[in-house]
Design a protein around this motif. Structure first.
Motif, PDB file in Angstrom:
ATOM      1  N   GLY A   1     -25.696   3.383  39.336  1.00 52.85           N
ATOM      2  CA  GLY A   1     -25.079   4.286  40.303  1.00 52.85           C
ATOM      3  C   GLY A   1     -23.805   3.676  40.852  1.00 52.85           C
ATOM      4  O   GLY A   1     -23.813   2.535  41.328  1.00 52.85           O
TER       5      GLY A   1
ATOM      6  N   ASP B   1     -22.070   4.083  36.134  1.00 54.78           N
ATOM      7  CA  ASP B   1     -21.974   5.433  36.695  1.00 54.78           C
ATOM      8  C   ASP B   1     -21.812   6.420  35.543  1.00 54.78           C
ATOM      9  O   ASP B   1     -20.941   6.242  34.684  1.00 54.78           O
ATOM     10  CB  ASP B   1     -20.787   5.554  37.655  1.00 54.78           C
TER      11      ASP B   1
ATOM     12  N   LEU C   1     -31.470   0.367  41.757  1.00 62.12           N
ATOM     13  CA  LEU C   1     -31.318   1.796  41.506  1.00 62.12           C
ATOM     14  C   LEU C   1     -30.647   2.425  42.719  1.00 62.12           C
ATOM     15  O   LEU C   1     -31.281   2.715  43.735  1.00 62.12           O
ATOM     16  CB  LEU C   1     -32.684   2.436  41.240  1.00 62.12           C
TER      17      LEU C   1
ATOM     18  N   THR D   1     -28.997   5.410  42.918  1.00 59.86           N
ATOM     19  CA  THR D   1     -28.705   6.665  42.241  1.00 59.86           C
ATOM     20  C   THR D   1     -28.256   7.786  43.161  1.00 59.86           C
ATOM     21  O   THR D   1     -27.869   8.858  42.689  1.00 59.86           O
ATOM     22  CB  THR D   1     -29.942   7.125  41.441  1.00 59.86           C
TER      23      THR D   1
ATOM     24  N   ARG E   1     -29.858  13.479  44.218  1.00 61.32           N
ATOM     25  CA  ARG E   1     -30.021  14.135  42.935  1.00 61.32           C
ATOM     26  C   ARG E   1     -29.292  15.468  42.934  1.00 61.32           C
ATOM     27  O   ARG E   1     -29.029  16.053  43.983  1.00 61.32           O
ATOM     28  CB  ARG E   1     -31.512  14.347  42.648  1.00 61.32           C
TER      29      ARG E   1
END
Length: 449
Positions: A6, A33, A145, A147, A150
């Motif tokens: 990420g 990314d 992580l 991230t 979402r």
């Protein structure tokens, strides 16, 4: 080597704080990314200067021990700014990249590699390995992580071909949408506000229809903002009913002024969330979360004025309801809505999904692979990943990984308030200190020799 999955704010702040934490030489960092938006991510890659931060400059420093860092950076660029200003988000993206560059320069010999690619698997074990869709593999001493949020959940009824935008923040998603035809945005939160500003600004004839079950818009910040006000919080066992009564009583005692109460409550949300029984957390998500979100995540006065002007002119029309069908007409989309007044049809040129992050974690191919392998499990509410208090990922049996961690939005089920810069910044700093104790990373001089 530390691999950060990420490249947005969570990943960038992690990299910054890792470089700061390793005072005698930093490990090699690899930031991955999928869209190549390193340092920007979804939130700060916007090209529209009217998209503003939803918090003032004083609260957005990347470094907790230097609260004026952002303001000093802005002024050093020759911009006249105050700590009460709401900066353009794309400028904040430049700031994050600058902070990372500054951290790299402070650690001579450090290596930060920015990789563009989609992560498809993570093999855990004695040394984790991150693999990309193109076949590249990165063995690591530790994996983070980062991230972020979402993409929005898919709406099963919206299949309008090229006239449907499933993710408003995907690169190029809005290209060609400002053609003057009406647009339906599903969702009435922060994403919708940004979309309304951009789409109506692209063409003087564009009308935006926004629909959600509650039809509620984010509240506006007060200017000047009242200072946060602490309230007496109940001790011992806690229920949602008791917590809500306490907050309402505090607002009444404050003469009805709720901004200061909400801001004073914010730092305590993770601990309060942890104290609530799981059943009460689920009830909150079902019955009260939307009301918390519109009061907690407010919009700047300038943005609110734009929204008011659009509504007054009829160019933004907010509806209560839910889309239940969509028919591609070739030159437009006919959307069927279920509203409190009954069924309704709306003909528009484009439909944009502007809802919040999806809750179906298994719909994400990478997370689905993690769950299938037993390397990770969802939290009990299904909002994110299960982890320890310090962010160590838990496997399917509940065992913490020694080398795999997470922070930010993936911890929403455990902390609830974990998406804003102050929370992510503090988590990144704590996680960086934890990484200094990971076997292999603790011997940085050996790794760099």
């Amino acid at each position: 080597m530390v691999v950060i999955v990420g490249g947005g704010a969570s990943g960038t702040l992690t990299a910054v704080h890792v470089l700061r934490a390793f005072r005698h030489g930093a490990p090699r960092l690899v930031m991955i990314d999928k869209d190549g938006r390193h340092g920007l991510g979804q939130a700060y890659s916007t090209g529209d200067s009217r998209h503003l931060l939803n918090a003032c400059t004083a609260r957005m420093s990347a470094l907790a021990d230097e609260p004026e860092h952002l303001l000093d950076w802005v002024r050093a660029r020759g911009l006249d700014a105050a700590d009460t200003d709401y900066l353009p988000r794309r400028l904040y993206g430049e700031y994050l990249r600058s902070v990372l560059a500054e951290a790299r320069a402070s650690r001579p010999g450090s290596r930060v590699e920015e990789v563009t690619g989609a992560v498809v698997s993570l093999t855990t074990g004695e040394r984790p390995v991150v693999r990309l869709a193109d076949g590249r593999a990165f063995p690591a001493d530790a994996v983070v992580l980062a991230t972020g949020n979402r993409p929005p959940a898919a709406w099963p009824h919206l299949r309008a071909g090229d006239r449907y935008v499933p993710d408003a923040w995907a690169p190029g998603a809005l290209d060609g949408r400002g053609d003057g035809s009406p647009v339906l945005v599903v969702g009435t939160g922060l994403t919708m506000v940004d979309l309304a500003v951009t789409l109506t600004g692209a063409h003087p004839g564009t009308v935006v229809h926004a629909v959600s079950r509650h039809g509620l818009l984010p509240a506006r910040h007060r200017c000047p903002q009242p200072p946060p006000r602490s309230i007496p919080l109940p001790e011992g066992p806690l229920t949602l009913a008791v917590l809500m009564r306490t907050v309402r009583a505090a607002i009444r005692a404050n003469g009805g002024e709720w901004h200061a109460i909400i801001d004073g409550l914010r730092p305590h949300v993770p601990s309060l969330w942890e104290r609530l029984p799981e059943g009460d957390r689920r009830r909150f998500l079902t019955l009260a979360s939307r009301y918390w979100e519109i009061h907690r995540h407010r919009i700047p006065p300038e943005t609110a004025a734009r929204v008011d002007a659009l509504r007054d002119s009829g160019r933004l029309r907010v509806l209560r309801g839910e889309p239940v069908s969509a028919t591609d007409l070739g030159d437009g989309v006919l959307v069927g809505l279920d509203t409190p007044e009954g069924p309704r049809e709306l003909r528009v040129g484009h439909v944009v999904n502007g809802t919040g992050p999806a809750r179906d974690l298994a719909a994400d191919p990478f997370l689905h692979t993690l769950f299938l392998s037993g390397a990770a499990r969802p939290d009990s509410l299904g909002l994110g990943l299960d982890a320890t208090a310090e962010g160590a990922l838990l496997d399917a049996a509940g065992r913490p990984h020694e080398r795999v961690f997470t922070l930010g939005p993936p911890l929403r089920g455990l902390r609830y308030e974990t998406t804003a810069i102050p929370e992510i910044r503090d988590q990144a700093a704590a996680l960086a200190e934890r990484l200094t104790r990971v076997d292999g990373l603790a011997r940085i001089p050996d790794l760099l020799s």
